[in-house]
Design a protein around this motif. Structure first.
Motif, PDB file in Angstrom:
ATOM      1  N   GLU A  23       0.823  -1.214   0.000  1.00 18.76           N
ATOM      2  CA  GLU A  23       0.000   0.000   0.000  1.00 18.76           C
ATOM      3  C   GLU A  23       0.851   1.256   0.000  1.00 18.76           C
ATOM      4  O   GLU A  23       0.560   2.217  -0.700  1.00 18.76           O
ATOM      5  N   ARG A  24       1.921   1.211   0.814  1.00 18.58           N
ATOM      6  CA  ARG A  24       2.825   2.365   0.872  1.00 18.58           C
ATOM      7  C   ARG A  24       3.500   2.614  -0.462  1.00 18.58           C
ATOM      8  O   ARG A  24       3.585   3.740  -0.930  1.00 18.58           O
ATOM      9  N   LEU A  25       3.987   1.519  -1.075  1.00 11.57           N
ATOM     10  CA  LEU A  25       4.660   1.662  -2.367  1.00 11.57           C
ATOM     11  C   LEU A  25       3.693   2.212  -3.399  1.00 11.57           C
ATOM     12  O   LEU A  25       4.050   3.044  -4.230  1.00 11.57           O
ATOM     13  N   SER A  26       2.446   1.758  -3.322  1.00  9.47           N
ATOM     14  CA  SER A  26       1.494   2.208  -4.323  1.00  9.47           C
ATOM     15  C   SER A  26       1.123   3.674  -4.078  1.00  9.47           C
ATOM     16  O   SER A  26       1.017   4.452  -5.020  1.00  9.47           O
ATOM     17  N   LEU A  27       0.996   4.083  -2.795  1.00  8.39           N
ATOM     18  CA  LEU A  27       0.721   5.499  -2.503  1.00  8.39           C
ATOM     19  C   LEU A  27       1.905   6.366  -2.941  1.00  8.39           C
ATOM     20  O   LEU A  27       1.728   7.433  -3.526  1.00  8.39           O
ATOM     21  N   GLU A  28       3.116   5.857  -2.688  1.00  9.58           N
ATOM     22  CA  GLU A  28       4.296   6.617  -3.075  1.00  9.58           C
ATOM     23  C   GLU A  28       4.322   6.834  -4.591  1.00  9.58           C
ATOM     24  O   GLU A  28       4.581   7.935  -5.067  1.00  9.58           O
ATOM     25  N   SER A  29       4.037   5.790  -5.356  1.00  8.60           N
ATOM     26  CA  SER A  29       4.108   5.980  -6.806  1.00  8.60           C
ATOM     27  C   SER A  29       2.949   6.844  -7.292  1.00  8.60           C
ATOM     28  O   SER A  29       3.091   7.612  -8.240  1.00  8.60           O
ATOM     29  N   LYS A  30       1.812   6.770  -6.598  1.00  7.55           N
ATOM     30  CA  LYS A  30       0.694   7.666  -6.964  1.00  7.55           C
ATOM     31  C   LYS A  30       1.049   9.132  -6.690  1.00  7.55           C
ATOM     32  O   LYS A  30       0.663  10.022  -7.442  1.00  7.55           O
ATOM     33  N   ARG A  32       4.108  10.431  -6.734  1.00  8.96           N
ATOM     34  CA  ARG A  32       5.037  10.830  -7.800  1.00  8.96           C
ATOM     35  C   ARG A  32       4.278  11.205  -9.056  1.00  8.96           C
ATOM     36  O   ARG A  32       4.538  12.222  -9.708  1.00  8.96           O
ATOM     37  N   GLN A  33       3.308  10.330  -9.396  1.00  6.67           N
ATOM     38  CA  GLN A  33       2.472  10.532 -10.564  1.00  6.67           C
ATOM     39  C   GLN A  33       1.679  11.835 -10.429  1.00  6.67           C
ATOM     40  O   GLN A  33       1.567  12.612 -11.369  1.00  6.67           O
ATOM     41  N   ALA A  34       1.167  12.071  -9.208  1.00  7.77           N
ATOM     42  CA  ALA A  34       0.351  13.256  -8.948  1.00  7.77           C
ATOM     43  C   ALA A  34       1.138  14.533  -9.230  1.00  7.77           C
ATOM     44  O   ALA A  34       0.637  15.482  -9.825  1.00  7.77           O
ATOM     45  N   LEU A  35       2.404  14.513  -8.820  1.00  2.89           N
ATOM     46  CA  LEU A  35       3.255  15.683  -9.034  1.00  2.89           C
ATOM     47  C   LEU A  35       3.524  15.882 -10.526  1.00  2.89           C
ATOM     48  O   LEU A  35       3.419  16.988 -11.048  1.00  2.89           O
ATOM     49  N   ALA A  36       3.828  14.769 -11.211  1.00  6.08           N
ATOM     50  CA  ALA A  36       4.123  14.827 -12.644  1.00  6.08           C
ATOM     51  C   ALA A  36       2.896  15.254 -13.441  1.00  6.08           C
ATOM     52  O   ALA A  36       3.017  15.980 -14.422  1.00  6.08           O
ATOM     53  N   SER A  37       1.704  14.822 -13.044  1.00  8.90           N
ATOM     54  CA  SER A  37       0.517  15.151 -13.845  1.00  8.90           C
ATOM     55  C   SER A  37      -0.310  16.282 -13.246  1.00  8.90           C
ATOM     56  O   SER A  37      -1.475  16.430 -13.592  1.00  8.90           O
ATOM     57  N   ASP A  38       0.307  17.048 -12.325  1.00 12.06           N
ATOM     58  CA  ASP A  38      -0.347  18.271 -11.864  1.00 12.06           C
ATOM     59  C   ASP A  38      -1.680  18.011 -11.176  1.00 12.06           C
ATOM     60  O   ASP A  38      -2.656  18.708 -11.420  1.00 12.06           O
ATOM     61  N   GLU A  39      -1.700  16.998 -10.288  1.00 11.33           N
ATOM     62  CA  GLU A  39      -2.946  16.654  -9.603  1.00 11.33           C
ATOM     63  C   GLU A  39      -3.082  17.325  -8.233  1.00 11.33           C
ATOM     64  O   GLU A  39      -4.079  17.139  -7.549  1.00 11.33           O
ATOM     65  N   ARG A  63      -4.084  20.093  -1.204  1.00 15.17           N
ATOM     66  CA  ARG A  63      -5.033  19.006  -1.426  1.00 15.17           C
ATOM     67  C   ARG A  63      -4.606  18.232  -2.657  1.00 15.17           C
ATOM     68  O   ARG A  63      -3.959  18.782  -3.543  1.00 15.17           O
ATOM     69  N   TRP A  64      -5.023  16.957  -2.709  1.00 16.93           N
ATOM     70  CA  TRP A  64      -4.698  16.131  -3.866  1.00 16.93           C
ATOM     71  C   TRP A  64      -6.003  15.757  -4.546  1.00 16.93           C
ATOM     72  O   TRP A  64      -6.929  15.247  -3.908  1.00 16.93           O
ATOM     73  N   ASN A  65      -6.041  16.021  -5.828  1.00 15.42           N
ATOM     74  CA  ASN A  65      -7.224  15.779  -6.641  1.00 15.42           C
ATOM     75  C   ASN A  65      -6.923  14.629  -7.607  1.00 15.42           C
ATOM     76  O   ASN A  65      -6.580  14.865  -8.755  1.00 15.42           O
ATOM     77  N   PRO A  66      -7.033  13.349  -7.154  1.00 19.21           N
ATOM     78  CA  PRO A  66      -6.642  12.226  -8.009  1.00 19.21           C
ATOM     79  C   PRO A  66      -7.622  12.053  -9.172  1.00 19.21           C
ATOM     80  O   PRO A  66      -8.768  12.498  -9.071  1.00 19.21           O
ATOM     81  N   PRO A  67      -7.167  11.395 -10.276  1.00 14.38           N
ATOM     82  CA  PRO A  67      -8.003  11.292 -11.477  1.00 14.38           C
ATOM     83  C   PRO A  67      -9.356  10.621 -11.206  1.00 14.38           C
ATOM     84  O   PRO A  67     -10.348  10.963 -11.826  1.00 14.38           O
ATOM     85  N   GLN A  68      -9.391   9.693 -10.245  1.00 10.39           N
ATOM     86  CA  GLN A  68     -10.671   9.007  -9.965  1.00 10.39           C
ATOM     87  C   GLN A  68     -11.634   9.890  -9.169  1.00 10.39           C
ATOM     88  O   GLN A  68     -12.730   9.464  -8.844  1.00 10.39           O
ATOM     89  N   GLY A  69     -11.210  11.125  -8.841  1.00  8.11           N
ATOM     90  CA  GLY A  69     -12.096  12.078  -8.185  1.00  8.11           C
ATOM     91  C   GLY A  69     -11.988  12.052  -6.671  1.00  8.11           C
ATOM     92  O   GLY A  69     -11.391  11.138  -6.095  1.00  8.11           O
ATOM     93  N   GLY A  70     -12.556  13.065  -6.002  1.00  8.65           N
ATOM     94  CA  GLY A  70     -12.529  13.161  -4.541  1.00  8.65           C
ATOM     95  C   GLY A  70     -11.259  13.832  -4.059  1.00  8.65           C
ATOM     96  O   GLY A  70     -10.170  13.338  -4.311  1.00  8.65           O
ATOM     97  N   LEU A  71     -11.399  14.978  -3.395  1.00  2.00           N
ATOM     98  CA  LEU A  71     -10.220  15.696  -2.882  1.00  2.00           C
ATOM     99  C   LEU A  71      -9.644  14.954  -1.678  1.00  2.00           C
ATOM    100  O   LEU A  71     -10.369  14.586  -0.766  1.00  2.00           O
TER     101      LEU A  71
END
Ligand code: C2E
Ligand code: MG
Ligand code: MG
Ligand code: MG
Length: 283
Positions: A23-30, A32-39, A63-71
């Motif tokens: 879970e941690r690894l997946s949150l960490e990569s998310k 990274r992705q969030a920063l790269a894709s301006d989320e 706040r983080w606004n992931p592609p699947q929605g929900g702040l």
């Protein structure tokens, strides 16, 4: 039997631990992705001067606004971002975005107010903070006097001499500095006196029960008078009732921040709040 049980327990723990690591690894990569894709997005919570009732500043809150929605609130991802060091690039983004947003209020004919940005210990360690801040001020075009950095007591006490040195450089540049969540850490009073800060923010845990818990009222009052005797402004965080507001006003607190006045809002809503505020002033 006992041996079997032990083995099962061991397997149980391994599975649970594996799941946590995954879970941690997946949150960490998310992240990274969030920063790269301006989320990531910044919201701004107004700080109100008690004497005038006017908005005198805002705090930028991530706040983080992931592609699947929900702040997503920062409490769920900042700790991991700090552990992995991702808070360093994320913090750069926050600093640059906050300064640009506030600077851009001028284009809508609104006088900018001071913006406070939360800084993590890792951003101090990288020891590029002073260079980063001066670069951000230059590229965003914001005056140093409109930027405030919020630091926690634990950050300061981890390495007080080094931190004081950096804070003196930041003060020299014309920045404002505040101590966040004051009362929850372990500040040494002798360091407190040497810190070149402008504000203390009383942690919301003491503000919450001001009416209900006499101890919290005593702490809040003590922080206000400590702050004032050190020549600092005092801000109460998490003010959410009229009762708390009355107490703070009666006890000479300088500013308040909390849901009673406003939650953190997107920059376009902040622009409207500031316009309303100025209109009120002219009447
Ligand atoms: P903080 O700096 O102490 O920020 C105040 C928190 O209290 C914010 O939570 C704000 O939404 C919340 N708050 C304000 N008024 C009220 C109220 O009346 N009632 C209640 N219940 N809560 C109130 P948020 O936005 O979830 O942020 C939590 C923490 O995450 C912040 O605490 C700060 O430590 C951290 N954080 C937020 N943004 C950043 C950032 O850009 N960088 C870093 N390093 N940390 C950040
Ligand atoms: Mg803060
Ligand atoms: Mg706080
Ligand atoms: Mg906090």
């Amino acid at each position: 039997r006992a041996k079997d049980k032990g083995r099962n327990n061991f397997q149980f723990y391994t599975a649970a631990m594996n799941q946590r690591v995954t879970e941690r690894l997946s949150l960490e990569s998310k992240l990274r992705q969030a920063l790269a894709s301006d989320e990531f997005v910044l919201h701004y919570q107004p700080k109100v001067e008690l004497a005038s009732g006017r908005i005198v500043g805002v705090e930028a809150l991530l706040r983080w606004n992931p592609p699947q929605g929900g702040l997503v609130a920062p409490g769920t991802f900042i700790p991991l971002a700090e552990e992995t060091g991702l808070i360093v690039p994320i913090g750069e983004w926050v600093l640059y975005t906050a300064c640009s947003h506030i600077r851009s209020l001028r284009e809508s004919g609104i006088d900018p107010v001071q913006v406070a940005v939360n800084i993590s210990a890792r951003q101090f360690e990288s020891s590029r903070l002073v260079d980063l801040v001066s670069h951000v001020l230059m590229t965003s075009g914001l005056e140093a006097s409109l930027l405030e950095l919020e630091l926690t007591e634990s950050l300061i006490m981890q390495n007080p001499e080094e931190v004081i040195r950096i804070l003196l450089d930041l003060k020299e540049m014309g920045l404002n500095l505040s101590i966040d969540d004051f009362g929850t850490g372990y500040s040494s009073l002798s360091y407190l006196q040497r810190l070149p800060v402008d504000r203390l923010k009383i942690d919301q845990s003491f503000v919450r029960d001001i009416g209900a818990d006499p101890n919290d009222a005593v702490i809040a009052r003590a922080v206000i008078s400590l702050g004032h005797s050190l020549g600092l402004s005092v801000v109460a965080e998490g003010v959410s009732s009229a009762e708390q507001l009355t107490f703070l006003r009666e006890n000479g607190c300088d500013e308040m921040q909390g849901f009673l006045f406003s939650q953190a809002v997107p920059i376009h809503e902040l622009a409207l709040l500031l316009q309303e505020d100025r209109k009120l002033l002219m009447h």
